[in-house]
Design an enzyme around this catalytic site. Structure first.
Site, PDB file in Angstrom:
ATOM      1  N   ARG A 342       0.999  -1.196   0.081  1.00 43.80           N
ATOM      2  CA  ARG A 342      -0.107   0.011   0.153  1.00 43.80           C
ATOM      3  C   ARG A 342       0.821   1.050  -0.064  1.00 43.80           C
ATOM      4  O   ARG A 342       2.059   1.192   0.409  1.00 43.80           O
ATOM      5  CB  ARG A 342      -0.874  -0.037   1.053  1.00 43.80           C
ATOM      6  CG  ARG A 342      -2.068  -1.046   0.820  1.00 43.80           C
ATOM      7  CD  ARG A 342      -3.409  -0.607   1.472  1.00 43.80           C
ATOM      8  NE  ARG A 342      -3.347  -0.892   2.946  1.00 43.80           N
ATOM      9  CZ  ARG A 342      -4.240  -0.186   3.878  1.00 43.80           C
ATOM     10  NH1 ARG A 342      -5.154   0.622   3.507  1.00 43.80           N
ATOM     11  NH2 ARG A 342      -4.232  -0.657   5.233  1.00 43.80           N
ATOM     12  N   ASP A 490     -13.136   1.797   9.888  1.00 40.93           N
ATOM     13  CA  ASP A 490     -13.289   1.656   8.550  1.00 40.93           C
ATOM     14  C   ASP A 490     -14.208   0.928   8.033  1.00 40.93           C
ATOM     15  O   ASP A 490     -14.791   0.969   6.739  1.00 40.93           O
ATOM     16  CB  ASP A 490     -11.848   0.899   7.977  1.00 40.93           C
ATOM     17  CG  ASP A 490     -10.816   1.994   7.704  1.00 40.93           C
ATOM     18  OD1 ASP A 490     -10.844   3.041   7.465  1.00 40.93           O
ATOM     19  OD2 ASP A 490      -9.615   1.230   7.821  1.00 40.93           O
TER      20      ASP A 490
HETATM   21  C1  GLC Z   1      -7.115  -0.121  10.869  1.00 44.52           C
HETATM   22  C2  GLC Z   1      -6.859   1.080  10.094  1.00 44.52           C
HETATM   23  C3  GLC Z   1      -7.181   2.405  10.728  1.00 44.52           C
HETATM   24  C4  GLC Z   1      -8.622   2.331  11.209  1.00 44.52           C
HETATM   25  C5  GLC Z   1      -8.753   1.259  12.057  1.00 44.52           C
HETATM   26  C6  GLC Z   1     -10.167   0.748  12.600  1.00 44.52           C
HETATM   27  O1  GLC Z   1      -6.195  -0.220  12.009  1.00 44.52           O
HETATM   28  O2  GLC Z   1      -5.321   1.307   9.903  1.00 44.52           O
HETATM   29  O3  GLC Z   1      -7.256   3.449   9.853  1.00 44.52           O
HETATM   30  O4  GLC Z   1      -9.028   3.353  11.913  1.00 44.52           O
HETATM   31  O5  GLC Z   1      -8.286  -0.215  11.516  1.00 44.52           O
HETATM   32  O6  GLC Z   1     -11.235   0.531  11.370  1.00 44.52           O
END
Ligand code: GLC
Length: 798
Positions: A342, A490
């Site tokens: 990524r 996310d």
């Molecule tokens: C992962 C991602 C982060 C996100 C977290 C919760 O750690 O890197 O950006 O906030 O998941 O979804």
């Protein structure tokens, strides 16, 4: 069951049972070159970027586990028997050979005792050069003369991860190797800077550069043909797969030692020669190693604590700071899980990381802050994922150009629109900037002019107002901030609905900003944003309070989620912790909602992100409903979010509860539960399987997670309560009632504060008196002291 122990005196974690269930990793390098290595020397090396400039190859998620690596084979030339210092890849039975791995700060040391030969291999990268040193020491304790062979082995990678994993019709014919004067040169001919070297402090008796010649057909690193035979073939080739094998034959008398130093570095022959000269001097190598120790001494010495909680001392004094630093140094995409494919920086992750270590790495935090500001668009949102080089006019653009045409994205493709925007991304940056200034006192940063990703420029201060204004504008019909693509979570997309978490974050960021604006005399702005904050608070309280806890959000169809009527996804950690942490929740609701967190989300391994986990796919809520129950965002103990609860409890003054939560997640406390945890006990992991999963308690994804930084931030600033303000050092601990106190040494703006906290009345929060160098002060803060001064600070709680 435990596989190792913490050796705090040497700041090492010692794995004395090397057959750990999964790779236990470490990071070496503190500047541009980085190695990600496990407890058996498996792993890979890259220069600056794990995406475009990989040096050694890694086969992720493979069988056998996590190979290849940076290996040293030993061979008894009388019997033909061979083994490797780091146990794997040869992997002698553990009842016949003794192995140990010591992961230290930016180095790993592998030790083995087999066949009456004691051997060790230390891997580290000196601060001043991009060259990985393999410092190998042998000792013959067999009572007789021994004839031994030593072979190095690592496999070179095509630099670009894409090239290394696909497009082999191209890549297999694009790299070559050569050997001259004891130096192996590896090159990617079509790349201007595509050279590496491998050499040693001795004249080799043989070498191999062609992987398949060294290994032999139908063999692996476990049984290389050349090692079995005791002879290399002197192979080189233009095209193919390459490795770095140097062979040395030794005769060791009884009791005799040998020291071999291998060097794997950037650039070709010429630099190899220079580096060989420099690092063939063992004393110089020792000095470089000592320098690395001093580098970490300096960082760790910024804050050292001594509390009644040994786990906390070990983690905060050594490992959690280390983990936080690794995240800031190398960002998030270099591990065994994210193997570099990524791109660049994740906006929110980097912003949070940069907030956590301004005291030990102000330069890098500042660099990250500027990079992120350049990734902000004029509308006030951040680019979710971007390469800082895109917006850095000082940087020489990537020399790598794929010989097969890969279209370069134009500006419109780089700058995404609202549809791909995560509403929380840039809000984190407000706190990072404020914390950076509080730490360093560099107020002039606010006036620095920085470009926007989509054109134009403005001061840092202006960027900050744009971030806040964006969230003020992007609200849904209930007046709560839209989550847009997603908020911090996310997987919780809410169909593009409204996110409690973002409104709370907005409030938190506003408070930081108002305090800053006030401090620098921007009274009008303080008032303007003060009014906005007041409104955010009122609306959030009215719309989101659900009786015993706060709702998580409102979906695009207008359904509130994370409320008492929900059967799945009833209580969420993010909204409740952030309601308190941000200051939106008053004391009563704050306590109630954190009680609900304790009731519904607590497990002995930490707090689950949501309970009960979702099990009915529902796209109105989001992808989270399609994640297995108890895994990751769907009801695992998602570590990153746990420290928010510690900070929230500390804000509420409940130190015992905060420590209960701290202790549950603390990896140190799981050192003897590795049959359950599996992963490293010296690193926070991204998540631990939750109650609803059959592997409840199993930790996954070490090091590169926001839980490192947040644990450090919350534990030091909220539990221990030591936090710099714009011109004073606040000390406002929130500790368990049964702590009699603790001591800490904090350096801040060049002065040292020797802090003693006493808790004679057994309270959890509250400061009765503060004295500085024997004189009583008003309030809970110590004014900034002159640079170079040593100060005694005594806090009596009560
Ligand atoms: C992962 C991602 C982060 C996100 C977290 C919760 O750690 O890197 O950006 O906030 O998941 O979804």
């Amino acid at each position: 069951m435990q596989y190792g122990y913490f050796d705090n005196e040497n700041r090492e974690y010692v794995i004395d049972r090397v057959d750990v269930p999964v790779s236990w990793t470490n990071y070496i390098g503190v500047k541009d070159m980085c190695g990600v290595l496990n407890h058996t020397a498996g792993g890979y090396l890259f220069y600056k970027t794990p995406e475009y400039h990989r040096i050694t190859r890694f086969r992720p998620n493979g069988v056998p586990m996590d190979r290849p690596g940076h290996y040293v084979y030993l061979r008894d030339d009388d019997t033909g028997e061979y083994w490797s210092i780091s146990w794997q890849p040869v992997g002698k039975p553990l009842d016949q050979a003794r192995y140990e791995c010591r992961h230290g700060l930016s180095y790993s040391r592998y030790l083995c005792d087999y066949n009456d030969i004691k051997a060790e291999q230390t891997l580290f990268i000196p601060i001043e050069d991009p060259v990985e040193l393999w410092d190998v020491k042998l000792h013959n304790s067999s009572g007789r003369e021994r004839r031994l062979s030593v072979f190095s082995y690592c496999e070179f990678s095509f630099h670009h991860i894409e090239m290394d994993n696909k497009n082999h019709q191209m890549s297999l014919y694009a790299s070559g190797s050569s050997f001259e004067d004891g130096i192996i040169q590896y090159d990617l001919f079509y790349e201007e800077d595509g050279y590496q070297f491998f050499t040693s402090n001795f004249t080799p008796d043989g070498y191999d550069c062609v992987r398949d010649t060294f290994l032999g057909s139908y063999r692996t690193e476990t049984n290389p043909l050349a090692v079995e035979r005791g002879e290399c073939s002197g192979s080189t080739e233009l095209g193919g797969n390459h490795c770095a094998v140097l062979h040395k034959k030794l005769v060791l008398q009884d009791g005799e030692d040998a020291r071999l130093i291998f060097m794997l570095g950037e650039q070709g022959q010429e630099n190899g020669k220079a580096m060989r000269k420099k690092y063939s001097d063992a004393t110089y190598v020792d000095n470089c190693f000592a320098e690395l120790a001093a580098f970490w001494d300096d960082k760790l010495s910024q804050l050292q604590i001594h509390t009644p909680n040994e786990g906390m001392n070990t983690m905060l004094n050594i490992w959690t700071l280390y983990q936080s630093e690794i995240n800031v140094m190398f960002s998030r995409f270099a591990s065994f899980i994210e193997v570099g494919g990524r791109t660049g920086l994740g906006y929110r992750d980097t912003a949070q990381d940069a907030m956590t270590v301004p005291h030990s790495n102000p330069q890098k935090c500042r660099q990250r802050i500027i990079e992120l500001l350049r990734g902000l668009v004029t509308q006030g949102y951040g680019l979710h994922l971007f390469q800082p080089e895109w917006f850095d006019t000082q940087v020489k653009k990537q020399s790598f150009k794929s010989p097969t045409v890969v279209p370069t994205p134009d500006k419109n493709q780089i700058v995404h629109g609202l549809k791909d925007t995560c509403a929380d991304d840039a809000l984190w940056l407000i706190a990072s900037i404020a914390e950076y200034i509080k730490e360093t006192g560099e107020f002039s940063l606010l006036d620095e002019v920085v470009t926007y990703a989509d054109g134009g420029s403005g001061t840092v201060y202006e960027h900050m107002t744009k971030i806040l204004d964006f969230s003020t504008e992007q609200v849904g019909e209930h007046g709560i901030c839209k989550g847009l693509r997603a908020d911090w979570n996310d997987c919780l997309n809410l169909g593009g609905g409204e996110s409690a978490m973002v409104s709370f974050l907005h409030y938190w960021a506003l408070e930081y900003f108002i305090e800053l604006a006030d401090h620098i005399g921007k009274t009008d702005d303080a008032l303007k944003y003060g009014a906005i904050a007041k409104n955010v608070k009122t609306v959030s309280q009215e719309v989101l309070w659900d009786g015993k806890w706060y709702a998580r959000g409102i979906t695009s169809k207008g359904r509130k989620i994370g409320v008492h009527s929900d059967v799945e996804g009833r209580v969420h950690l993010e909204s409740n912790t952030w309601a308190v942490l941000s200051g939106v929740a008053g004391n009563e609701h704050g306590k109630q909602c954190m009680d609900s967190v304790d009731e519904y989300l607590y497990t002995p391994y930490g707090l689950m992100l949501v309970a009960p986990a979702y099990q009915t796919p529902d796209d109105d809520i989001g992808f989270v409903t399609r994640v297995y129950r108890g895994v990751k965002e769907n009801g695992a103990v998602f570590s990153h979010s746990n420290p928010w609860a510690w900070a929230a409890e500390a804000k509420l003054g409940r130190g015992s509860r905060a420590m209960k939560f701290y202790d549950a997640l603390c990896p140190y406390n799981q050192n003897d539960k590795i049959e359950i945890r599996q992963s490293e006990p010296y690193s926070y992991c991204q998540f631990i399987m939750g109650k609803d999963h059959t592997a409840f308690g199993r930790a996954r994804h070490p090091f590169m997670t926001g839980s490192g930084g947040w644990s450090y931030f919350a534990a030091t600033r909220y539990l221990l309560g030591i936090r710099p303000d714009f011109n004073q050092l606040i000390i406002d601990p929130c500790i368990p009632a049964d702590w009699e106190g603790f001591t800490a040494v904090r350096k801040w703006r060049g002065a040292t504060y020797n802090i003693t906290v006493q808790n004679p009345d057994g309270v959890e929060k509250g400061v009765k008196t503060v004295s500085l160098n024997g004189k009583c002060l008003d309030g809970i803060a110590v004014p900034q002291q002159p640079e170079g001064s040593e100060n005694d600070v005594t806090i009596i709680m009560g």
